[in-house]
Design a protein around this motif. Sequence first.
Motif, short mmCIF file in Angstrom:
data_model
loop_
_atom_site.label_atom_id
_atom_site.label_comp_id
_atom_site.label_asym_id
_atom_site.label_seq_id
_atom_site.Cartn_x
_atom_site.Cartn_y
_atom_site.Cartn_z
N LYS A 62 49.06 23.07 21.03
CA LYS A 62 48.92 23.61 19.68
C LYS A 62 47.47 24.01 19.48
CE LYS A 62 52.78 21.19 17.67
NZ LYS A 62 53.26 20.28 16.66
N SER A 63 47.19 25.27 19.78
CA SER A 63 45.85 25.78 19.59
C SER A 63 45.92 27.15 18.93
CB SER A 63 45.09 25.85 20.91
OG SER A 63 45.74 26.72 21.80
N ILE A 64 44.91 27.39 18.13
CA ILE A 64 44.79 28.66 17.41
C ILE A 64 43.39 29.19 17.67
CG2 ILE A 64 44.78 29.76 15.14
CD1 ILE A 64 46.56 27.35 14.19
N SER A 65 43.30 30.47 17.97
CA SER A 65 42.00 31.08 18.22
C SER A 65 41.85 32.33 17.37
CB SER A 65 41.85 31.46 19.69
OG SER A 65 41.85 30.31 20.49
N VAL A 66 40.66 32.52 16.88
CA VAL A 66 40.31 33.74 16.15
C VAL A 66 38.98 34.19 16.72
CG1 VAL A 66 39.86 34.75 13.88
CG2 VAL A 66 41.39 32.78 14.07
N SER A 67 38.92 35.45 17.14
CA SER A 67 37.67 35.91 17.75
C SER A 67 37.28 37.27 17.22
CB SER A 67 37.80 35.94 19.27
OG SER A 67 38.82 36.82 19.67
N LYS A 68 35.99 37.46 17.19
CA LYS A 68 35.43 38.73 16.74
C LYS A 68 35.54 39.78 17.84
CE LYS A 68 31.29 40.60 14.57
NZ LYS A 68 29.98 40.23 14.01
N ASP A 69 35.40 39.34 19.08
CA ASP A 69 35.53 40.24 20.22
C ASP A 69 36.10 39.44 21.39
OD1 ASP A 69 33.37 38.82 21.49
OD2 ASP A 69 31.96 40.08 20.40
N SER A 70 36.27 40.07 22.51
CA SER A 70 36.92 39.40 23.64
C SER A 70 35.94 38.91 24.70
CB SER A 70 37.95 40.34 24.28
OG SER A 70 37.30 41.50 24.73
N SER A 71 34.65 38.91 24.41
CA SER A 71 33.69 38.47 25.43
C SER A 71 33.70 36.95 25.54
CB SER A 71 32.29 38.97 25.10
OG SER A 71 31.76 38.30 23.98
N PHE A 72 33.36 36.46 26.72
CA PHE A 72 33.36 35.02 27.00
C PHE A 72 32.41 34.28 26.07
CE2 PHE A 72 31.85 31.30 29.38
CZ PHE A 72 33.07 30.67 29.60
N ASN A 73 31.25 34.85 25.82
CA ASN A 73 30.26 34.22 24.94
C ASN A 73 30.30 34.83 23.55
OD1 ASN A 73 29.26 32.44 26.86
ND2 ASN A 73 27.80 33.93 27.64
N GLY A 74 31.46 35.32 23.15
CA GLY A 74 31.59 35.98 21.85
C GLY A 74 31.70 35.00 20.70
#
Length: 177
Positions: A62-74
């Motif tokens: 059960k994990s949820i992710s929200v990201s601004k971009d797809s970079s590893f250090n984003g």
Amino acid sequence: MRISSRYMGITIIILVFIVLTSGCTSINDFVKSGNGSFSAYNVSFNYPNGWLAFADNQTGGKSISVSKDSSFNGVQFNLQIMNNNGLSEKGVIKDIKNSKTPGWRKISSGTLTIDGKNAYKDVFIYKNGDSNQSMRFEQIYFVKNGKTYLILLQATDNDFDKERQNFDIILNSLKVQ
């Protein structure tokens, strides 16, 4: 129960890659204007315009992710939901607070309120030797309804404060049922 947020972050990033490349996910539509809203695993929140949000629905986690971009250090917001496996709230909080992640240097600790619950916050700096870039991680954790909610906010140290408003959109709207 030892929880290493570094490994949790790496695991989530790997899951993100697998999910995005396989197409097996429940990805919210891209937001064209205004804030997006997201709901999964009895958790709901708003997120900033243009960010990607998804839940892992393939591995049983059960994990949820929200990201601004797809970079590893984003810039990212990650939420892991875990069963307490019989541990008390104090025991869970103590275990997380005392966990150590190699290479992470704690720079501050504090408390905040999320959805009416007391939450704990630890802020870390990690210097990435490969890119010579410092990352800042804010680990927030609380217990509600017998589950532990472990949040990890991440951005480069130089950009973290610039992203605070975006992180606050999510944190201030986060609801756990």
